[in-house]
Design a protein around this motif. Structure first.
Motif, short mmCIF file in Angstrom:
data_model
loop_
_atom_site.label_atom_id
_atom_site.label_comp_id
_atom_site.label_asym_id
_atom_site.label_seq_id
_atom_site.Cartn_x
_atom_site.Cartn_y
_atom_site.Cartn_z
N MET A 1 0.86 -1.18 0.00
CA MET A 1 0.00 0.00 0.00
C MET A 1 0.89 1.23 0.00
SD MET A 1 -2.86 -1.05 2.85
CE MET A 1 -4.11 -2.29 2.54
N ASP A 2 0.48 2.26 -0.70
CA ASP A 2 1.31 3.46 -0.80
C ASP A 2 1.51 4.16 0.53
OD1 ASP A 2 1.98 3.32 -3.48
OD2 ASP A 2 0.25 4.49 -4.14
N SER A 3 0.58 4.00 1.45
CA SER A 3 0.72 4.63 2.76
C SER A 3 1.71 3.88 3.65
CB SER A 3 -0.64 4.70 3.46
OG SER A 3 -1.20 3.39 3.58
N VAL A 4 2.10 2.68 3.24
CA VAL A 4 2.94 1.80 4.06
C VAL A 4 4.33 1.63 3.46
CG1 VAL A 4 3.14 -0.52 5.06
CG2 VAL A 4 0.90 0.55 4.82
N MET A 5 4.40 1.39 2.14
CA MET A 5 5.64 1.00 1.52
C MET A 5 6.07 1.95 0.40
SD MET A 5 7.35 -1.79 2.52
CE MET A 5 7.19 -1.02 4.15
N SER A 6 7.29 2.41 0.52
CA SER A 6 8.03 3.06 -0.55
C SER A 6 9.27 2.20 -0.78
CB SER A 6 8.45 4.47 -0.12
OG SER A 6 9.38 4.39 0.95
N PRO A 7 10.04 2.44 -1.82
CA PRO A 7 11.29 1.68 -1.94
C PRO A 7 12.17 1.80 -0.70
CG PRO A 7 10.79 2.75 -4.02
CD PRO A 7 9.77 3.25 -3.03
N HIS B 1 -10.50 -0.61 4.92
CA HIS B 1 -11.53 -1.22 4.08
C HIS B 1 -12.92 -0.77 4.51
CE1 HIS B 1 -9.54 -4.40 1.60
NE2 HIS B 1 -8.59 -4.23 2.49
N THR B 2 -13.81 -0.62 3.55
CA THR B 2 -15.25 -0.45 3.84
C THR B 2 -16.03 -1.52 3.09
OG1 THR B 2 -15.51 1.12 2.01
CG2 THR B 2 -15.02 2.03 4.20
N THR B 3 -15.39 -2.66 2.84
CA THR B 3 -16.01 -3.71 2.03
C THR B 3 -17.30 -4.23 2.67
OG1 THR B 3 -13.79 -4.34 1.36
CG2 THR B 3 -15.55 -5.87 0.83
N GLY C 1 -0.58 -3.59 7.51
CA GLY C 1 -0.81 -2.32 6.83
C GLY C 1 -0.81 -1.18 7.83
N ALA C 2 -1.93 -0.99 8.54
CA ALA C 2 -2.06 0.12 9.48
C ALA C 2 -0.97 0.10 10.55
CB ALA C 2 -3.44 0.07 10.14
N ALA C 3 -0.58 -1.09 11.01
CA ALA C 3 0.42 -1.18 12.06
C ALA C 3 1.74 -0.54 11.65
CB ALA C 3 0.65 -2.65 12.44
N GLY D 1 1.09 9.55 8.56
CA GLY D 1 0.06 9.49 9.59
C GLY D 1 -1.31 9.07 9.09
N PHE D 2 -1.41 8.82 7.78
CA PHE D 2 -2.67 8.34 7.19
C PHE D 2 -2.43 7.00 6.51
CE2 PHE D 2 -3.41 12.85 7.61
CZ PHE D 2 -4.74 12.93 8.00
N HIS D 3 -3.53 6.29 6.28
CA HIS D 3 -3.43 4.94 5.71
C HIS D 3 -4.57 4.74 4.72
CE1 HIS D 3 -2.76 0.71 5.32
NE2 HIS D 3 -3.80 0.35 6.03
N TRP D 4 -4.25 4.16 3.56
CA TRP D 4 -5.27 3.85 2.57
C TRP D 4 -4.76 2.72 1.68
CZ3 TRP D 4 -2.10 8.11 2.39
CH2 TRP D 4 -1.28 8.25 1.27
N GLY D 5 -5.71 2.00 1.10
CA GLY D 5 -5.38 0.93 0.17
C GLY D 5 -5.91 1.23 -1.21
#
Length: 374
Positions: free
Chosen positions: A56-62, A223-225, A286-288, A299-303
């Motif tokens: 996820m872009d909020s979690v991982m960059s190179p 998620h809001t699935t 993810g969020a962790a 400070g934000f998280h999204w998938g």
């Protein structure tokens, strides 16, 4: 005894449990946490930590993938994210973090409409490889046919096919679906696929030749699935069901072990403990990890579900920054809410219940204990 309950005269449902519904139980033995091993191995790749970062872009960059790799975990880069759409995505990440809540979904849809650039896939994976850590990248099933050759040619070690749900039997009257069994057979790298949330779905994925199966469906913090599609799979039951499929496939295949990775609903250290207790070999976080001060989400998280062009099934959520990546993994903890020293908490739980490694800990006694700690 049947685990089904009557919803109404015309419908029955199987009772399922989330991680908050269960707890592990100490045994007659305790251990020193320093004697506990939390390492695991998938194919030829050994990791000191059973922690895989969600693509996820909020979690991982190179850079964050490299940092996690050096700590002993596995960072998986989203090869359909901003890092493969833009040469310099940092200003866009800052913009997403600063957007008002009412504007964020529409603006993200516009930002993520930029085409994926194969040359950036190659560049990002080479950046991670140059650091000397295990290289992993993720595509959705819809994009795998288009970009997998680019990914493999770039020198990926582990290939992840990750979607909200991935099946071995996708039916379409409009396009030729991805044949997972043929695809995995033809690749020279181990493939991890998911999500799956049932015994049958996981067993079929294992039969494709996958090295690992991601367990989860719509259970993550972003998620809001369940709200948008009415679909949800409580994680304790899902992990236990997929672990049963692994056991039966081990017999069916004559000894081929497929790794189970809990992906979703694993936001705190106690969730990691209970995921392994239910049968997971590792967890995808993810969020962790988005709570790290160095995380790209600031400070934000999204998938990826949050910016789907037609039907968003996720949202940007504020998770805050609780510490550095090192503090989140190894402490020291500065608060007792399960967000810091995740590895130390896992070691402590294993030691307290008397188990020395992850495989042993999968046999720990579990009780149903519907207690809401947060």
């Amino acid at each position: 005894m049947s685990n089904e309950i009557e919803i109404g005269r015309g419908k029955r449902g199987r009772r399922a449990y989330s991680f908050d519904d269960i707890a592990v139980v100490p045994s007659r033995r305790t251990r020193d946490p320093k004697d506990v091993s939390v390492g695991w191995q998938i194919d030829a790749y050994h990791f000191d930590l059973p922690i895989v970062a969600a693509p996820m872009d909020s979690v991982m960059s190179p850079d964050s993938a490299v940092a996690l790799g050096r700590f002993g975990g596995l960072g998986v880069l989203d090869l359909e994210g901003l890092w493969t759409r833009y040469e310099s995505p940092e200003p866009l990440l800052a913009e997403i973090a600063a957007l008002p809540a009412g504007e964020v979904t529409h603006r993200m849809q516009a930002i993520y409409s930029e085409p994926i650039k194969p040359e950036l896939i190659t560049q990002r994976l080479k950046e991670i490889r140059a650091a000397g850590v295990t290289v992993a990248g993720a595509l959705t099933p819809q994009r795998t046919q288009e970009f997998y050759k680019t990914v493999v040619n770039a020198g990926v070690d582990l290939f992840v096919i990750r979607g909200t749900t991935v099946s071995a039997e996708h039916v379409s009257g409009n396009a030729e679906p991805l044949n997972l069994k043929r695809f995995i057979y033809e690749l020279d790298v181990p493939v991890v696929v998911g999500g799956a949330s049932t015994y049958t779905a996981a067993l079929h994925l294992m039969r494709t030749g996958a090295a690992g199966v991601l367990v989860g469906f719509g259970g993550g913090a972003a998620h809001t699935t369940r709200v948008s599609l009415g679909i949800h799979a409580p994680m304790a039951t899902s992990v236990a069901d997929v672990a049963a499929a692994r056991r039966d496939y081990l017999d069916e295949s004559g000894g081929r072990y497929v790794h189970v990775i809990a992906d979703g609903g694993v936001g705190h250290s106690g969730d990691i403990v209970k995921a392994v207790a239910c049968g997971a070999d590792a967890v995808m976080l993810g969020a962790a990890l988005a709570r790290a001060g160095e995380a790209p989400g600031q400070g934000f998280h999204w998938g990826p579900e949050a910016h789907h062009p037609q039907l968003p099934r996720g949202e940007r959520v504020a998770v805050g920054s609780v510490g550095t990546l090192e503090e989140i993994l190894f402490g020291p903890g500065k608060q007792a809410d399960g967000t810091l020293n995740l590895v130390g908490a896992l070691r402590r739980a294993m030691a307290t219940t008397g188990y020395s490694d992850l495989k042993e800990f999968q046999r720990v006694e579990v009780v149903v204990s519907p207690y809401q700690p947060r």
